[in-house]
Design a protein around this motif. Sequence first.
Motif, PDB file in Angstrom:
ATOM      1  N   LYS A   1       0.823  -1.195   0.000  1.00 56.98           N
ATOM      2  CA  LYS A   1       0.000   0.000   0.000  1.00 56.98           C
ATOM      3  C   LYS A   1       0.865   1.256   0.000  1.00 56.98           C
ATOM      4  N   ILE A   2       0.282   2.339  -0.512  1.00 55.63           N
ATOM      5  CA  ILE A   2       0.835   3.673  -0.346  1.00 55.63           C
ATOM      6  C   ILE A   2      -0.105   4.384   0.610  1.00 55.63           C
ATOM      7  N   ILE A   3       0.416   4.867   1.736  1.00 58.26           N
ATOM      8  CA  ILE A   3      -0.428   5.370   2.811  1.00 58.26           C
ATOM      9  C   ILE A   3      -0.006   6.794   3.186  1.00 58.26           C
TER      10      ILE A   3
ATOM     11  N   VAL B   1       1.021  16.952  -4.899  1.00 63.09           N
ATOM     12  CA  VAL B   1       1.940  15.806  -4.957  1.00 63.09           C
ATOM     13  C   VAL B   1       1.148  14.516  -4.754  1.00 63.09           C
ATOM     14  N   SER B   2       0.293  14.501  -3.743  1.00 61.28           N
ATOM     15  CA  SER B   2      -0.501  13.302  -3.462  1.00 61.28           C
ATOM     16  C   SER B   2      -1.492  13.007  -4.586  1.00 61.28           C
ATOM     17  N   GLU B   3      -2.042  14.044  -5.194  1.00 67.43           N
ATOM     18  CA  GLU B   3      -2.952  13.815  -6.319  1.00 67.43           C
ATOM     19  C   GLU B   3      -2.265  13.024  -7.425  1.00 67.43           C
ATOM     20  N   SER B   4      -0.973  13.284  -7.625  1.00 68.87           N
ATOM     21  CA  SER B   4      -0.208  12.516  -8.612  1.00 68.87           C
ATOM     22  C   SER B   4       0.059  11.098  -8.109  1.00 68.87           C
ATOM     23  N   ILE B   5       0.566  10.990  -6.897  1.00 68.97           N
ATOM     24  CA  ILE B   5       1.000   9.695  -6.369  1.00 68.97           C
ATOM     25  C   ILE B   5      -0.153   8.703  -6.294  1.00 68.97           C
ATOM     26  N   PHE B   6      -1.331   9.170  -5.925  1.00 63.57           N
ATOM     27  CA  PHE B   6      -2.473   8.278  -5.745  1.00 63.57           C
ATOM     28  C   PHE B   6      -3.346   8.181  -7.002  1.00 63.57           C
ATOM     29  N   SER B   7      -2.830   8.582  -8.151  1.00 62.59           N
ATOM     30  CA  SER B   7      -3.575   8.525  -9.410  1.00 62.59           C
ATOM     31  C   SER B   7      -3.980   7.094  -9.759  1.00 62.59           C
TER      32      SER B   7
ATOM     33  N   GLU C   1      -5.196   5.722   1.200  1.00 61.84           N
ATOM     34  CA  GLU C   1      -4.449   4.493   0.906  1.00 61.84           C
ATOM     35  C   GLU C   1      -4.666   4.063  -0.537  1.00 61.84           C
ATOM     36  N   LEU C   2      -3.576   3.754  -1.196  1.00 63.26           N
ATOM     37  CA  LEU C   2      -3.633   3.125  -2.510  1.00 63.26           C
ATOM     38  C   LEU C   2      -3.319   1.653  -2.324  1.00 63.26           C
ATOM     39  N   ASN C   3      -4.319   0.813  -2.562  1.00 65.02           N
ATOM     40  CA  ASN C   3      -4.156  -0.632  -2.397  1.00 65.02           C
ATOM     41  C   ASN C   3      -3.707  -1.205  -3.736  1.00 65.02           C
ATOM     42  N   MET C   4      -2.416  -1.520  -3.830  1.00 62.17           N
ATOM     43  CA  MET C   4      -1.858  -1.976  -5.100  1.00 62.17           C
ATOM     44  C   MET C   4      -2.192  -3.433  -5.385  1.00 62.17           C
ATOM     45  N   ARG C   5      -2.342  -4.239  -4.353  1.00 61.74           N
ATOM     46  CA  ARG C   5      -2.651  -5.650  -4.562  1.00 61.74           C
ATOM     47  C   ARG C   5      -4.021  -5.810  -5.227  1.00 61.74           C
ATOM     48  N   ASP C   6      -5.008  -4.992  -4.787  1.00 65.60           N
ATOM     49  CA  ASP C   6      -6.372  -5.141  -5.278  1.00 65.60           C
ATOM     50  C   ASP C   6      -6.784  -4.067  -6.274  1.00 65.60           C
ATOM     51  N   GLY C   7      -5.978  -3.003  -6.420  1.00 65.72           N
ATOM     52  CA  GLY C   7      -6.224  -2.028  -7.464  1.00 65.72           C
ATOM     53  C   GLY C   7      -7.300  -1.003  -7.164  1.00 65.72           C
TER      54      GLY C   7
ATOM     55  N   PRO D   1      11.439  -3.298   3.374  1.00 66.78           N
ATOM     56  CA  PRO D   1      10.073  -2.895   3.016  1.00 66.78           C
ATOM     57  C   PRO D   1      10.008  -1.646   2.138  1.00 66.78           C
ATOM     58  N   GLU D   2      10.914  -0.692   2.332  1.00 68.86           N
ATOM     59  CA  GLU D   2      10.905   0.529   1.537  1.00 68.86           C
ATOM     60  C   GLU D   2      11.196   0.224   0.070  1.00 68.86           C
ATOM     61  N   ALA D   3      12.177  -0.639  -0.170  1.00 69.83           N
ATOM     62  CA  ALA D   3      12.491  -1.049  -1.538  1.00 69.83           C
ATOM     63  C   ALA D   3      11.358  -1.880  -2.130  1.00 69.83           C
ATOM     64  N   GLN D   4      10.742  -2.736  -1.307  1.00 72.62           N
ATOM     65  CA  GLN D   4       9.639  -3.570  -1.773  1.00 72.62           C
ATOM     66  C   GLN D   4       8.436  -2.709  -2.191  1.00 72.62           C
ATOM     67  N   GLN D   5       8.067  -1.786  -1.345  1.00 65.89           N
ATOM     68  CA  GLN D   5       6.952  -0.893  -1.674  1.00 65.89           C
ATOM     69  C   GLN D   5       7.210  -0.163  -2.990  1.00 65.89           C
ATOM     70  N   ALA D   6       8.434   0.297  -3.161  1.00 66.14           N
ATOM     71  CA  ALA D   6       8.763   1.121  -4.328  1.00 66.14           C
ATOM     72  C   ALA D   6       8.644   0.347  -5.623  1.00 66.14           C
ATOM     73  N   ILE D   7       9.184  -0.875  -5.693  1.00 72.58           N
ATOM     74  CA  ILE D   7       9.130  -1.593  -6.967  1.00 72.58           C
ATOM     75  C   ILE D   7       7.700  -1.973  -7.309  1.00 72.58           C
ATOM     76  N   ARG D   8       6.913  -2.342  -6.311  1.00 71.85           N
ATOM     77  CA  ARG D   8       5.515  -2.667  -6.603  1.00 71.85           C
ATOM     78  C   ARG D   8       4.757  -1.432  -7.082  1.00 71.85           C
ATOM     79  N   TYR D   9       5.062  -0.284  -6.503  1.00 70.67           N
ATOM     80  CA  TYR D   9       4.403   0.943  -6.952  1.00 70.67           C
ATOM     81  C   TYR D   9       4.731   1.232  -8.421  1.00 70.67           C
ATOM     82  N   ASN D  10       5.987   1.037  -8.791  1.00 72.80           N
ATOM     83  CA  ASN D  10       6.393   1.289 -10.178  1.00 72.80           C
ATOM     84  C   ASN D  10       5.702   0.330 -11.133  1.00 72.80           C
ATOM     85  N   ILE D  11       5.662  -0.947 -10.798  1.00 74.79           N
ATOM     86  CA  ILE D  11       4.983  -1.929 -11.648  1.00 74.79           C
ATOM     87  C   ILE D  11       3.503  -1.610 -11.742  1.00 74.79           C
ATOM     88  N   PHE D  12       2.895  -1.253 -10.616  1.00 77.76           N
ATOM     89  CA  PHE D  12       1.468  -0.922 -10.584  1.00 77.76           C
ATOM     90  C   PHE D  12       1.152   0.232 -11.528  1.00 77.76           C
TER      91      PHE D  12
END
Length: 740
Positions: free
Chosen positions: A11-13, A24-30, A112-118, A315-326
Amino acid sequence: MKKYLKVDEWKIIEEGFSPELNRVSESIFSLGNGRMGHRANFEEGYSGESLQGSYLAGIYYPDKTKVGWWKNGYPEYAAKVLNAANWGTIRIQVDNELLDLNRCKVLEFKRELNMRDGYLERSFKAEFESGRQVSVQVKRFLSIVHDSVGAIRYSLTPLNFDGELSVLFDIDGDISNQDANYGEKFWKEVEKDSATDVAVLTMKTKRTNFFACTGIAFDVQKDGKTISFESAPMVREKYIGREIKIKAEEGKELVFCKYAVNYTSLNTPKDKLRLHVEKELGVVCSLGFNNLLKMQADAWHLKWRESDIEIEGDPEAQQAIRYNIFQLYQTYTGEDPALNIGPKGFTGEKYGGATHWDTEAYCIPFYLATAAPKVSRNLLIYRFKQLPQAIENAKKLGFFDGAALFPMVTMNGEECHNEWEITFEEIHRNGSISFAIYNYIRYTGDQDYLIEYGLEVLLAIARFWKQRVNWSIKKERYVILGVTGPNEYENNVDNNWYTNYIASWCLEYALEAMRYVKGRDEAKYYTLMNRIQFKEEEITSWKDIIDKMYYPKDDKQQVFLQQDGFLDKELILVKNLGPENLPLNQKWSWDRILRSCFIKQADVLQGLYFFQDRFDLDTLKRNFDFYEPMTVHESSLSPCVHSILAAKLGYEKLAYDFYLRTSRLDLDDYNNDTEDGLHITSMAGTWMTIVEGFAGMRMVDDELTFNPMLPEKWKSFSFNMVYRGKSILVKVNKEGVEIL
C-alpha cells in the motif's frame, strides 16, 4: 525530498492532511487502466491547491505552438493529451454548508492506494464552520476488467447532527488544460441528457473532432438498503448533473455509489457512443460496486502473479518496486496498437502526454519480460505505422530519398515539440527505435517482424544517418555536427559520442537486417527494395561511414568524451556543489547550466549500457568513474542506467542508492516535480535496475544469463519473467541464484 508516506509492502499510505502536499498526493495516488486515468482529486471537490485531471487515452489537441522566434522546420502545433470531462465528483452540502476540506476543519485524514487489489481508499472526519461533524469513507477504482468503467463508493455519517443533505452527481465538461499555450479550452458540447439516476454528456474536440461520451449512474443506500429518491436536473453549458435531497440522521451511514462509463470515437462509431455508454451503464449497475471491486481484485491478482518482484528484508524497496509496476500497468496494457506510453501516463499534463523515445529505450524491456510478445510488438507497430510521417518530418528539415526522422514528441507521427535544441538536434531518438527492433527480435526470436515491418524502418533510419553525417577533411573522419545528446544540459554540440556511436550501429544493423531478409524471403526483399527505390551504392556509403566514423576520446584519461571540447569545461564534482544549487534546473540560469560540466542524465553511459557486449569492464569502469561524479540525475531516466552499470561493476552501495532514487523518485519527490504528474517511463527503468542490475540478466547467444548481486540490506529477491514463451521464476539469496 519529501518523505511523508508510510512504508507498506502493498500500500501507499498518507496519514494526516497537509494542504501544501495535496498536488503531490494527487499525482502519487492517481488511478488508470490503460484506457483512461484520473488524478486523486477529492470526490467532494476542493477549493485549495489542486490539479484536476481526467484523461482519455489517445485523445489530443494540436495546441498552437508558442515560441519567441519561428524557425523553418518548427512543428505548427504542440499536442496536448486533453483534460477530459470530470466524472469523479459527488458534491455534498449540509444545510447549505459545502463539504470542502479547504474550508472545513480536518479532524482526521487517511488515504491508501491498495496496489494488490487495485483501488484507492480515503477516510476523514471534518467539522463545518457551524460545528457539525461528518465521517467519510471513500473507495474508487478504474476497472481493468471493463476498461471504460470507473466506480466510486462514498459513505457519509453525521456524527453530531440531523439535517438535510444535498448531494450532486455530475459530469463537468467545462474544463481546461493547465498547459494550454493560450488559455484556450479545447472541448465543445455535442449533446447532454439526464433522468432520475443517470446523466450523459457527449463532447467533441476542436480541430481534431474526437468525440467522447461520458455517462454516470448512481444509487443511494440507507441502513444497508438501496432506497428510492427524486432528483432535480442541474444544467449549464458543457455540464449535466442530478441533485438529490435526503435527510441525514446522527450516527446513521448514507452510502452513495456512482458509476461512470467513458467511450470515445477512437474505438466506437460516433453515432453509437451514447448507445454503448448507456448499455455499459446498465451492465455495471446490475453488477453493483462490490462485485465490480471483486472482479478488479481478481484481475490485479493475476497481473501480480505474472510480474511481481518480491524483496525480503527491505520494506521501503519492496513498496517502491511494486508501486512502479502498478503504475506501468495502469498506464499501458498493449491491447491497442494505436496507443503508446506518455512520460506522465494519466497522472498529469506535463510533456503534453505524448510519446517520447522513452518507450523504446526504457519501457519495451519491461513489457518484453512481463507480458505477451504482442504487447511489445504493438509498441513497435505503432512506430511502423507512423513511418510516412517520420519521412515527412525529415523532409521538412531538408532530408530526401525516404530518409526518416522519427519525432521527439508525437501523438500521430508528426513532430509536435517546439524547443529547437530538442526538435532539431536530439536525433539520437532514431537510434532508440532501431535498437528497440533489435532488442525485441533478440528477446522474442520473432524474426518475422523484421520481414514484415522492421527492415523498412531500419532502412529509412539508415538513410537519415547517411545524410546527417559529413566528411571532415581535418579529422579525415565522418562527423555529426550540431546535436543534443540524451544529456540535455549540453545543446548544439559537435560529435556527441553517444549519437555518433548509435548512428554507426544503426547502419550496421540495417545491413545485417538486409542480409537476413534477403536470405529468408528474397521476393519480399526485392519488392521492398523496388518500392523504396533502394540503390546498391547506398550499401557502399554506409560501410564507409561505419569504418570511418569519428568518436571523441581523451587518450590521457582513456575515456570517451561527451562531445568535442568537453574537457574545456571546468570539471567540478556534484559533491562539491552546495545544496542551495540543486536542482540546477530550478536554481541556475540555462546559460550557466550549458557552460557547466554537469550532466542531466546518462549520455556516454547510455551507450555503454545499450552496447555492453562491445566494451570490456575496464572501459566501462573508467567512463563510469569519470562521468558519474558529474551527473546530477535531474532526468528521471538517469539513475536506473547508473544503477545497472554500478551493479555490473560491483559497486553495491552505489547501485542500491541509485535503485532507491529511481524507484522512489515520485514517492519521495526527489526532484521536487511530482506535483506535475508521475514519471511513468522511468518506472520501467526501475524494473530494469533489479532484473538487469541486481540479477545481472543479459542475453548471450539466444540464451538468458544471470550474474546476480544481492544488496546488503536484502535477504533475498525474486521475480517472474517470460522468455520465448516460457515462464521463469528467478530467486536470488545469500546462497546463490535459483532459476525455476
